[in-house]
Design a protein around this motif. Sequence first.
Motif, mmCIF file in Angstrom:
data_model
loop_
_atom_site.group_PDB
_atom_site.id
_atom_site.type_symbol
_atom_site.label_atom_id
_atom_site.label_comp_id
_atom_site.label_asym_id
_atom_site.label_seq_id
_atom_site.Cartn_x
_atom_site.Cartn_y
_atom_site.Cartn_z
ATOM 1 N N ILE A 26 15.324 -10.603 -14.861
ATOM 2 C CA ILE A 26 15.974 -11.751 -14.963
ATOM 3 C C ILE A 26 16.324 -12.238 -15.951
ATOM 4 C CG2 ILE A 26 15.651 -14.310 -13.839
ATOM 5 C CD1 ILE A 26 15.053 -12.818 -11.642
ATOM 6 N N THR A 66 19.258 -10.107 -17.510
ATOM 7 C CA THR A 66 20.147 -10.628 -16.898
ATOM 8 C C THR A 66 21.017 -11.861 -17.369
ATOM 9 O OG1 THR A 66 19.433 -9.551 -14.741
ATOM 10 C CG2 THR A 66 21.392 -10.912 -14.583
ATOM 11 N N LEU A 67 20.011 -12.820 -17.632
ATOM 12 C CA LEU A 67 20.529 -14.295 -18.176
ATOM 13 C C LEU A 67 21.038 -13.881 -19.668
ATOM 14 C CD1 LEU A 67 17.556 -16.495 -16.935
ATOM 15 C CD2 LEU A 67 19.917 -16.363 -16.246
ATOM 16 N N LYS A 68 20.354 -13.110 -20.464
ATOM 17 C CA LYS A 68 20.779 -12.848 -21.973
ATOM 18 C C LYS A 68 22.167 -12.229 -21.868
ATOM 19 C CE LYS A 68 20.661 -12.982 -26.204
ATOM 20 N NZ LYS A 68 21.047 -14.120 -26.694
ATOM 21 N N ILE A 69 22.417 -11.191 -20.775
ATOM 22 C CA ILE A 69 23.453 -10.335 -21.043
ATOM 23 C C ILE A 69 24.672 -11.202 -20.498
ATOM 24 C CG2 ILE A 69 24.724 -8.262 -20.079
ATOM 25 C CD1 ILE A 69 22.118 -6.909 -20.187
ATOM 26 N N ALA A 70 24.469 -12.061 -19.378
ATOM 27 C CA ALA A 70 25.288 -12.964 -19.168
ATOM 28 C C ALA A 70 25.926 -13.806 -20.085
ATOM 29 C CB ALA A 70 24.974 -13.732 -17.499
ATOM 30 N N TYR A 91 24.332 -6.505 -11.834
ATOM 31 C CA TYR A 91 23.427 -7.346 -12.112
ATOM 32 C C TYR A 91 23.147 -8.109 -10.751
ATOM 33 C CZ TYR A 91 22.786 -5.796 -16.888
ATOM 34 O OH TYR A 91 22.591 -5.249 -17.901
#
Lengths: 161, 314, 515
Positions: free
Chosen positions: C216, C219-223, C393
């Motif tokens: 998670i 995913t947040l960091k990449i988004a 993702y």
Amino acid sequence: MSSGAPNLSRRPDGAALVIAVILAGIAAIIIWQTSQMRLPPIQARVGPTVFPYAIAGGMLLLSVGTAVSAMRGGFPARDNDNYVPIAWIIGGLVAQILLLSTAGFSIATGILFAFTAKAFGRGPLWQTIPIGVVFAFIVWFAFAKGLQLSLPAGFLERLIP
Amino acid sequence: MNKLLLAALISGAMAVPAFAADYTIMAPAAPGGGWDQTARTMQEALQSSGISGNVQVTNVPGAGGTIGLAQFVNQSAGNPNALIVGGYVMVGAILTNASPVTLEEVTPIARLTGEAVAIVVPKNSDLKTLADLVAKLKADAGSVSWAGGSAGGADHITAGLIAKTVGVDPTTINYIAYSGGGEALAAVLGAQVTAGISGYSEFASQIEAGELRLLAVSSDERIPGVDAPTLREAGVDMALQNWRMVAAAPGITAEQKAAISADIEKMVNSDAWKTALETKGWVNTYLAGDAFDVQLDADIGATEAILKDIGLVQ
Amino acid sequence: MDTFGLLAQGMVAALQWQNLIYALIGVTLGTAVGVLPGIGPALTVALLLPVTYRLDAAGSLIMFAGIYYGGMYGGSTTSILLNTPGESASIVTALEGNKMARKGRGGPALATAAIGSFVAGLIATLALAFVAPWVVKFALAFGPAEYFALMVLAFITVSAAFGDSAVRGLTALFIGLGLGIIGIDQQTGQSRLAFGVLDLLDGIEVTTLAVALFAIGETLKIAADRNQVKEEVMAVKGSVWMTKEDWKRSWIPWLRGTAIGFPIGAMPAGGADVSSFLSYSAEKSFAKHPEEFGHGAIEGVAGPEAANNASAAGTLVPLLTLGLPTTATAAIMLAGFQQFGLQPGPLLFANNANLVWALIASLLVANFMLIVLNLPLIGLWVKLLTIPKPWLYGGILVFATLGTLGANGAMSGHIGPISFSFELVLLLAFGVLGYLLRRFGYPIAPVVVGLILGPMAEQQLRRALAISQGDVTILFHSPIAITLYVVTAIAVLLPLFMRLRGKGQVLGQLASDED
């Protein structure tokens, strides 16, 4: 991720100071909660409170270290992050958590899927939600029916006997 | 040969007709543990003997089964198809965790299996009998380290009851908690502790192999084929059984309860259930109806008293 | 009959063509389920075990072995390619493996993991067959004092191996230690830091924390990264296959990982995660280019993956010889063995010799099948990275929540009439924590390390002192404990010494740069 060059400007890093405060706060909570514990009259040389106090003490020291590092600009430079996608993903997770027990796995998880896709720039939701629901339903079918995993069922899932 | 067997199994599985009630059994523990295995064995037996066509097992682990129990009471009230598996450990966990939901709130159906707690020492130990152990305990309670399962579980309660029965202050016992009986077994085998105290089956194969000496078992009667006295025979006047049971939802009618009880009785008498107990080494201690209710009340009372004596519950 | 004869007999049975097909099916299913992010080997084996019930004893044993190895290996694939380990033992793999994948070297990373797993599985299974009785004696000599010494070694070497900021590395470790206090204290049955929440009484589930922080948080960091659109997909750069240099750098870590993993896996309180941490820090301290660690050093994948697999085989030592399931996966395997009529324990090799040797032969065959199946598939797995990010993702989050729900499906939280899963709330909270840690340059792995090792160290220390009735000298009473402390001291002092001697000039230069 931890290899960025230190901030060369010597201005105090506000966010990092907040981290130092939070660490001290957590340490205070641990100490307060541990002091409230009722100690059973059991033979114990090292009781259940020793480790919590030690860990809280360590956190207090680290809080000071973090504050010093923040004053000196010791934190790596941060990217200019975009918070809109983060809000979409967190929104998707919250929606899934709230919907699971009533709407069932497929619908709740389908919404999570669509919101995540939206965070990465794929939309519109009226297209991605159906895609997500179908995908989640296939996953539900494989795991709940094929492998007997207990996953919350809603009206969609109950269509299958 | 293989193909024949496979074909027989598949056709057997497909030929199960849609009989009577469908059940959902909650195992208030993670997959793989004792309650989960009990639930899945019930599922298998209920289905293969045609008592129920469709049985689902759900796992709700946590806090000695009290999380599953709370969810069961909240969500299944009045549902005649909902069952929950539980056991003696739950009685203690409800007390130590100050659980908001108790066994009073479900409809107990029957005790299914039970197991005696065994007291063992390493094979090279100086303690030859339970009397030796009791003497050492009386001389200096702290010098006897007991390895068993988690604090407040059946193993800990037995150790506390032994101390109390022989007149030693239960709060002075030196009980070392391990996660599950397995790690405790390793501690006894490695002679890290004075004695081990856990379910008989945990120790059985090591006792047979002569690696451990069995001093006593906690059941009312001797275990058939096992050469060891009961606690009573060895001079400690107490008995304890670590049992597993099945209960139904709160708020069901007397007819519904009778129907479930009849199904469970049929299951207990089925060949599938008997075979399963044999392969798993579980002892059938089926007890239902009023007799079980009385037994359950007695166990809850005794457990509460000893947990207070040990100091785990106020 | 001697050991070789029995093993040969087992091999003949295992090598029948239908058994080979069962092994292939098992490996395929195990890999397919195990590869899903968030679903670790324990859940994989638990889910797929019933599939084996339909077969006869030999067939189901061999399919079971296939599922087991498939599930073990599947987890490392997503760790390497997507930085989303499904369980604690593949966290270390993600550290270096994912860095390699980002440089387009996902292929070699997967290959060294697969071959390392194979080599370790082969050696460890043979060791299981031939030296199990001796290994188990060694493992039983480990009492609380020795375990505590081992924990000290793990703590010290692992913290030394993390990151460049001591303050941030230690802070991450202490966050994990703090999380480790939550729940019922095992020795006294009292709840700590549970704030009256029933769901917290069992403590924080390691898998939930690991999946949240990695899957998670990542995913947040990449988004949130504004540059993500411009970033080129680097599925493959250069060869998918390992180069000569990769082989040269991998084979010693494979062997070293096996040597660390097998005995630690065999210890009743050891486990694959501890051995993978130790292997990682060992590789870092033995490496010729320690500066590459943190940037995709192949040794950091080869060693821990081998250690992970060797310790999985090591787990079978106490399971088969003592009937002791020491991990969640092993507990499920025990249930599986009982279905086949195997009663693990000291008399197993005497009473069920045929089945035991069939099992060991099955493990060897399944291990072989795994590499036959997976090496050609590496090219395909790497293609995972070419899935468009929204779908990739989205899928990761679907499986991460599925795995969490599957392991703990309690709907125990309530807002008015709506009930919800508390475990998913934790997943979300730790996911946000994972993002914040990344944003402020904190390393992730020490948090999980703290949660795993902290409670173990505490319980072992308190057990040791309870048994000795407060006598502290018990901690240093055995040669094993003393040896472990000596190794710890060497691990701390040796790098300091080397740095002082070899890099004195560099240090001087650095010092003169300061103002």
